[in-house]
Enzyme design. Structure first.
Site, short mmCIF file in Angstrom:
data_model
loop_
_atom_site.label_atom_id
_atom_site.label_comp_id
_atom_site.label_asym_id
_atom_site.label_seq_id
_atom_site.Cartn_x
_atom_site.Cartn_y
_atom_site.Cartn_z
N LEU A 1 3.33 5.28 6.75
CA LEU A 1 4.63 4.64 5.80
C LEU A 1 3.90 3.22 5.18
O LEU A 1 2.40 2.99 5.34
CB LEU A 1 5.49 3.48 6.92
CG LEU A 1 6.04 4.31 7.46
CD1 LEU A 1 7.13 3.20 8.83
CD2 LEU A 1 7.30 5.41 7.21
N ASP A 2 4.58 3.65 3.66
CA ASP A 2 4.38 2.29 2.47
C ASP A 2 3.61 0.78 3.84
O ASP A 2 5.26 0.63 4.28
CB ASP A 2 5.15 1.94 1.33
CG ASP A 2 4.75 3.53 0.93
OD1 ASP A 2 4.10 4.54 1.12
OD2 ASP A 2 5.30 3.33 -0.62
N LYS A 3 3.08 0.11 3.01
CA LYS A 3 3.03 -1.00 3.21
C LYS A 3 4.80 -1.91 3.55
O LYS A 3 4.65 -2.52 4.18
CB LYS A 3 2.45 -2.19 2.42
CG LYS A 3 1.64 -3.18 3.03
CD LYS A 3 0.70 -4.45 2.32
CE LYS A 3 0.26 -5.25 2.78
NZ LYS A 3 -1.23 -5.93 2.38
N THR B 1 7.21 -1.11 3.50
CA THR B 1 8.38 -0.19 3.84
C THR B 1 7.44 -0.62 5.91
O THR B 1 6.96 -0.10 6.26
CB THR B 1 8.38 0.95 4.71
OG1 THR B 1 8.52 1.64 3.14
CG2 THR B 1 9.33 1.95 5.11
N ARG C 1 10.82 5.77 -2.76
CA ARG C 1 11.36 4.64 -3.96
C ARG C 1 11.24 5.32 -5.74
O ARG C 1 11.58 4.68 -6.19
CB ARG C 1 10.22 4.06 -4.46
CG ARG C 1 9.84 3.49 -2.60
CD ARG C 1 8.49 2.52 -2.54
NE ARG C 1 7.76 1.45 -2.87
CZ ARG C 1 6.54 1.15 -2.80
NH1 ARG C 1 5.81 1.69 -2.65
NH2 ARG C 1 6.56 -0.08 -4.53
#
Length: 226
Positions: A51-53, A55, A150
């Site tokens: 997961l993105d930071k 998110t 995104r």
């Protein structure tokens, strides 16, 4: 730091990852996997997806090398269905459908959705109005590209609230409003369907957003953790 464990089996766990926490070390002395291993009292856990930071939400980690290989294969074969929630202040070009296109890297670590379809990112989405200038999106990525959701939201004309990389003048928000809400998959003969509501962010707690989330038309029979 102690992580909330939403589901634990012999071969894997599902935790709640807060927004702002990187799945990689990012220069920190101790990374997320090491913190979780310490919490569980085991030597190692295995990261099988990311997961993105920015998110928040559900993160699945393997507890042994064999299950790590098997779960990584399920993700690679798109046999684990992921559902995300997002908020935007902009009305999309269409309310629901598919977003399909190749992704190309541009400046500042960002990506751009292109018209080509040689190796496309594919995202299914639906959206509903919460109030004026605020929409709730349900996003289901069918591929696993970097920043896919995104970029998809920006391509719709509806960048995610608080996304300073893909939005405009969003630094005033307390977080990027993207949340990994649901995981559905089969593993070792058992079916799993887990949902967790977002915990951080004032805009998630708006009455209009909570009302739309309470309808939960996208959850089916998910095991709900709130």
């Amino acid at each position: 730091m102690t992580f909330e464990i939403l589901l634990k089996r012999r071969d894997f766990i599902i935790i709640y990852k807060p927004c702002g926490m990187s799945v990689h070390k990012d220069g920190a002395e101790v990374g997320l996997t090491e913190l979780i291993a310490r919490q569980l009292g085991v030597a190692q856990v295995w990261l099988v997806h990311r997961l993105d930071k920015v998110t928040s939400g559900l993160l699945l980690l393997a507890l042994n090398a064999e299950s790590a290989a098997a779960l990584s294969r399920l993700f690679a074969e798109h046999r684990i269905e992921k559902t995300y929630l997002a908020l935007s202040g902009q009305k999309p070009k269409k309310k629901e459908g598919l977003i399909i296109g190749d992704m190309r890297k541009v400046r500042n670590g960002a990506w751009k959705l292109c018209q080509g379809r040689e190796n496309p990112a594919i995202t299914r989405f639906q959206s509903v109005s919460c109030e004026a200038n605020l929409r709730l999106f349900v996003l289901q990525p069918k591929t696993g590209k970097t920043h896919q959701l995104r970029v998809a939201m920006k391509s719709l004309g509806s960048p995610i609230l608080g996304d300073v990389l893909y939005g405009k003048n969003d630094s005033a928000f307390d977080r990027t409003y993207l949340h990994a809400a649901r995981l559905q998959f089969e593993f070792n003969g058992e079916t799993f369907d887990v949902f967790a509501a977002p915990q951080e962010g004032a805009w998630w707690r708006k009455a209009s957003v909570l009302a739309k989330m309470a309808e939960k038309p996208f959850l089916g029979n998910a095991q709900i953790s709130v």
